[in-house]
Design a protein around this motif. Structure first.
Motif, PDB file in Angstrom:
ATOM      1  N   THR A  18       0.861  -1.191   0.000  1.00  0.00           N
ATOM      2  CA  THR A  18       0.000   0.000   0.000  1.00  0.00           C
ATOM      3  C   THR A  18       0.893   1.235   0.000  1.00  0.00           C
ATOM      4  O   THR A  18       2.085   1.153   0.298  1.00  0.00           O
ATOM      5  CB  THR A  18      -0.909   0.035   1.233  1.00  0.00           C
ATOM      6  OG1 THR A  18      -0.093   0.206   2.411  1.00  0.00           O
ATOM      7  CG2 THR A  18      -1.734  -1.240   1.352  1.00  0.00           C
ATOM      8  N   GLU A  19       0.306   2.371  -0.325  1.00  0.00           N
ATOM      9  CA  GLU A  19       1.065   3.626  -0.274  1.00  0.00           C
ATOM     10  C   GLU A  19       1.546   3.901   1.147  1.00  0.00           C
ATOM     11  O   GLU A  19       2.623   4.456   1.353  1.00  0.00           O
ATOM     12  CB  GLU A  19       0.198   4.782  -0.770  1.00  0.00           C
ATOM     13  CG  GLU A  19       0.053   4.846  -2.271  1.00  0.00           C
ATOM     14  CD  GLU A  19      -0.666   6.105  -2.717  1.00  0.00           C
ATOM     15  OE1 GLU A  19      -0.040   7.184  -2.678  1.00  0.00           O
ATOM     16  OE2 GLU A  19      -1.849   6.009  -3.077  1.00  0.00           O
ATOM     17  N   THR A  20       0.735   3.527   2.106  1.00  0.00           N
ATOM     18  CA  THR A  20       1.123   3.723   3.509  1.00  0.00           C
ATOM     19  C   THR A  20       2.395   2.949   3.829  1.00  0.00           C
ATOM     20  O   THR A  20       3.272   3.438   4.565  1.00  0.00           O
ATOM     21  CB  THR A  20      -0.012   3.266   4.441  1.00  0.00           C
ATOM     22  OG1 THR A  20      -1.209   3.978   4.117  1.00  0.00           O
ATOM     23  CG2 THR A  20       0.348   3.528   5.892  1.00  0.00           C
ATOM     24  N   ASP A  21       2.501   1.744   3.279  1.00  0.00           N
ATOM     25  CA  ASP A  21       3.716   0.939   3.493  1.00  0.00           C
ATOM     26  C   ASP A  21       4.936   1.668   2.952  1.00  0.00           C
ATOM     27  O   ASP A  21       5.997   1.707   3.597  1.00  0.00           O
ATOM     28  CB  ASP A  21       3.579  -0.420   2.792  1.00  0.00           C
ATOM     29  CG  ASP A  21       2.488  -1.281   3.389  1.00  0.00           C
ATOM     30  OD1 ASP A  21       2.187  -1.093   4.583  1.00  0.00           O
ATOM     31  OD2 ASP A  21       1.943  -2.122   2.665  1.00  0.00           O
ATOM     32  N   LEU A  22       4.794   2.246   1.787  1.00  0.00           N
ATOM     33  CA  LEU A  22       5.923   2.948   1.169  1.00  0.00           C
ATOM     34  C   LEU A  22       6.278   4.209   1.950  1.00  0.00           C
ATOM     35  O   LEU A  22       7.460   4.508   2.153  1.00  0.00           O
ATOM     36  CB  LEU A  22       5.585   3.305  -0.281  1.00  0.00           C
ATOM     37  CG  LEU A  22       5.462   2.134  -1.265  1.00  0.00           C
ATOM     38  CD1 LEU A  22       5.045   2.634  -2.642  1.00  0.00           C
ATOM     39  CD2 LEU A  22       6.782   1.384  -1.373  1.00  0.00           C
ATOM     40  N   ASP A  23       5.259   4.946   2.352  1.00  0.00           N
ATOM     41  CA  ASP A  23       5.508   6.189   3.085  1.00  0.00           C
ATOM     42  C   ASP A  23       6.147   5.931   4.448  1.00  0.00           C
ATOM     43  O   ASP A  23       6.847   6.789   4.992  1.00  0.00           O
ATOM     44  CB  ASP A  23       4.191   6.957   3.278  1.00  0.00           C
ATOM     45  CG  ASP A  23       3.632   7.459   1.959  1.00  0.00           C
ATOM     46  OD1 ASP A  23       4.421   7.576   0.994  1.00  0.00           O
ATOM     47  OD2 ASP A  23       2.408   7.718   1.893  1.00  0.00           O
ATOM     48  N   ALA A  24       5.914   4.736   4.987  1.00  0.00           N
ATOM     49  CA  ALA A  24       6.437   4.412   6.317  1.00  0.00           C
ATOM     50  C   ALA A  24       7.912   4.013   6.285  1.00  0.00           C
ATOM     51  O   ALA A  24       8.565   3.956   7.332  1.00  0.00           O
ATOM     52  CB  ALA A  24       5.617   3.279   6.934  1.00  0.00           C
ATOM     53  N   LEU A  25       8.443   3.764   5.114  1.00  0.00           N
ATOM     54  CA  LEU A  25       9.841   3.344   5.003  1.00  0.00           C
ATOM     55  C   LEU A  25      10.777   4.501   5.338  1.00  0.00           C
ATOM     56  O   LEU A  25      10.578   5.639   4.907  1.00  0.00           O
ATOM     57  CB  LEU A  25      10.133   2.849   3.577  1.00  0.00           C
ATOM     58  CG  LEU A  25       9.428   1.554   3.155  1.00  0.00           C
ATOM     59  CD1 LEU A  25       9.735   1.251   1.690  1.00  0.00           C
ATOM     60  CD2 LEU A  25       9.882   0.393   4.032  1.00  0.00           C
ATOM     61  N   ASP A  26      11.804   4.203   6.113  1.00  0.00           N
ATOM     62  CA  ASP A  26      12.798   5.211   6.494  1.00  0.00           C
ATOM     63  C   ASP A  26      14.033   5.000   5.616  1.00  0.00           C
ATOM     64  O   ASP A  26      14.906   4.191   5.928  1.00  0.00           O
ATOM     65  CB  ASP A  26      13.152   5.076   7.977  1.00  0.00           C
ATOM     66  CG  ASP A  26      14.109   6.164   8.432  1.00  0.00           C
ATOM     67  OD1 ASP A  26      14.270   7.158   7.693  1.00  0.00           O
ATOM     68  OD2 ASP A  26      14.710   6.017   9.512  1.00  0.00           O
ATOM     69  N   ILE A  27      14.082   5.738   4.503  1.00  0.00           N
ATOM     70  CA  ILE A  27      15.127   5.547   3.500  1.00  0.00           C
ATOM     71  C   ILE A  27      15.989   6.800   3.379  1.00  0.00           C
ATOM     72  O   ILE A  27      15.481   7.921   3.338  1.00  0.00           O
ATOM     73  CB  ILE A  27      14.518   5.225   2.117  1.00  0.00           C
ATOM     74  CG1 ILE A  27      13.708   3.940   2.180  1.00  0.00           C
ATOM     75  CG2 ILE A  27      15.601   5.121   1.050  1.00  0.00           C
ATOM     76  CD1 ILE A  27      14.525   2.707   2.419  1.00  0.00           C
ATOM     77  N   GLU A  28      17.311   6.606   3.360  1.00  0.00           N
ATOM     78  CA  GLU A  28      18.226   7.708   3.083  1.00  0.00           C
ATOM     79  C   GLU A  28      18.330   7.808   1.564  1.00  0.00           C
ATOM     80  O   GLU A  28      19.049   7.044   0.913  1.00  0.00           O
ATOM     81  CB  GLU A  28      19.596   7.418   3.690  1.00  0.00           C
ATOM     82  CG  GLU A  28      20.556   8.603   3.653  1.00  0.00           C
ATOM     83  CD  GLU A  28      20.161   9.699   4.638  1.00  0.00           C
ATOM     84  OE1 GLU A  28      20.430  10.873   4.323  1.00  0.00           O
ATOM     85  OE2 GLU A  28      19.579   9.374   5.683  1.00  0.00           O
ATOM     86  N   LEU A  29      17.597   8.763   0.988  1.00  0.00           N
ATOM     87  CA  LEU A  29      17.512   8.837  -0.478  1.00  0.00           C
ATOM     88  C   LEU A  29      18.828   9.226  -1.130  1.00  0.00           C
ATOM     89  O   LEU A  29      19.236   8.633  -2.138  1.00  0.00           O
ATOM     90  CB  LEU A  29      16.434   9.843  -0.893  1.00  0.00           C
ATOM     91  CG  LEU A  29      14.976   9.414  -0.746  1.00  0.00           C
ATOM     92  CD1 LEU A  29      14.056  10.538  -1.209  1.00  0.00           C
ATOM     93  CD2 LEU A  29      14.709   8.155  -1.552  1.00  0.00           C
ATOM     94  N   TYR A  30      19.494  10.225  -0.583  1.00  0.00           N
ATOM     95  CA  TYR A  30      20.636  10.819  -1.280  1.00  0.00           C
ATOM     96  C   TYR A  30      21.957  10.518  -0.584  1.00  0.00           C
ATOM     97  O   TYR A  30      22.039  10.458   0.639  1.00  0.00           O
ATOM     98  CB  TYR A  30      20.455  12.332  -1.405  1.00  0.00           C
ATOM     99  CG  TYR A  30      19.269  12.700  -2.256  1.00  0.00           C
ATOM    100  CD1 TYR A  30      19.323  12.624  -3.639  1.00  0.00           C
ATOM    101  CD2 TYR A  30      18.074  13.105  -1.659  1.00  0.00           C
ATOM    102  CE1 TYR A  30      18.227  12.949  -4.423  1.00  0.00           C
ATOM    103  CE2 TYR A  30      16.966  13.429  -2.428  1.00  0.00           C
ATOM    104  CZ  TYR A  30      17.053  13.352  -3.818  1.00  0.00           C
ATOM    105  OH  TYR A  30      15.964  13.666  -4.582  1.00  0.00           O
ATOM    106  N   ALA A  31      22.979  10.359  -1.410  1.00  0.00           N
ATOM    107  CA  ALA A  31      24.325  10.086  -0.897  1.00  0.00           C
ATOM    108  C   ALA A  31      24.995  11.386  -0.484  1.00  0.00           C
ATOM    109  O   ALA A  31      24.793  12.434  -1.097  1.00  0.00           O
ATOM    110  CB  ALA A  31      25.160   9.389  -1.973  1.00  0.00           C
TER     111      ALA A  31
END
Length: 287
Positions: A18-31
């Protein structure tokens, strides 16, 4: 918009995501970066360089997340689109599809911006002038967007590798076509000049006439001969700047075939070239 087919790269995880699952991810997008981007002010427009410098490189996890989000949003929009004929409240569904596609477009743009440096670097390396750079950059940006749409993040590869191959392959084709066109135009110009210039002796062609005829024929060699036939002809006559030509036996040994087979292929190649050399028969007959 909702009538057009919505394309996406499928993934088995989408059914349970779900979109909620994706939004809940704690990801460091940029190096994190320590080095400023090198630039050539003579080659690159300042406004574009500013945009490039402001772009940031994605981490592998950030890249995976954005590609998953992009294709998941398109997957959801496509799934809703398939239900439109079965629902009464289509306006609400249309609005939801538009929202999903808008979010997907923003995610796609985020990926593209993070790869501006890549396409700029490739375009700079392959271009010889500012005009050529700008042309290559426009081509590269279009190829980049197409590559984003087709990239399957689930295979575990970095997108930069995939995009580099796609952009370089496209630009090499552009350069090859341009070089062939320029060479043909040059040969035609020389031939036209030779045809209109007064000849010292009409019975005896000049060295320039012979050279022009030869170049015109060689510019079309890849249209009538396959790669092996081209290799045999070039090696036999030493046309690649390697010095004297090679014997049929030497060429055959390089190709792993017999001397007789090499001779047959060579004779067949000469006969094919003779067909495109017919307009110059008078010149070669006098040589």
């Amino acid at each position: 918009m909702t009538n057009s087919k919505i394309n996406y790269v499928p993934n088995d995880d989408f059914q349970s995501t779900t979109e909620t699952d994706l939004d809940a991810l704690d990801i460091e997008l940029y190096a994190a970066e320590d080095r400023p981007l090198a630039r050539d002010p003579k080659l690159v427009a300042e406004s574009f360089l500013c945009a490039v410098e402001q772009s940031r490189l994605l981490t592998f996890e950030g890249e995976q997340y954005l590609f998953k989000r992009l294709n998941f949003l398109r997957f959801r929009a496509s799934a809703l689109q398939a239900t439109l004929g079965n629902k009464r409240n289509t306006k609400k569904t249309d609005r939801e599809i538009e929202r999903l596609l808008k979010d997907a477009a923003e995610t796609r743009e985020q990926i593209a911006c993070a790869n501006l440096r890549l396409v700029t670097s490739i375009s700079q390396k392959l271009s010889l002038s500012r005009d050529e750079f700008e042309e290559f950059l426009a081509e590269s940006n279009a190829i980049l967007l197409n590559a984003i749409d087709k990239f399957d993040y689930a295979r575990g590869y970095r997108f930069s590798t995939y995009a580099t191959h796609a952009v370089q392959r496209n630009l090499f084709r552009v350069i090859e076509k341009r070089n062939k066109r320029r060479k043909l135009e040059s040969c035609e110009e020389v031939a036209l000049h030779a045809a209109t210039a007064p000849a010292a002796n009409p019975e005896e062609p000049s060295g320039q006439d012979v050279l022009s005829a030869f170049e015109s024929i060689m510019s079309r060699i890849d249209q009538v001969l396959d790669s092996r036939e081209q290799f045999i002809v070039r090696e036999r006559f030493g046309l690649d700047g390697i010095g004297k030509g090679k014997s049929l036996r030497e060429i055959g040994e390089e190709l792993g075939i017999s001397k007789e087979r090499t001779r047959q292929l060579f004779q067949r190649s000469i006969e094919k070239l003779a067909e495109i050399a017919k307009p110059f028969e008078a010149i070669f007959a006098s040589v």
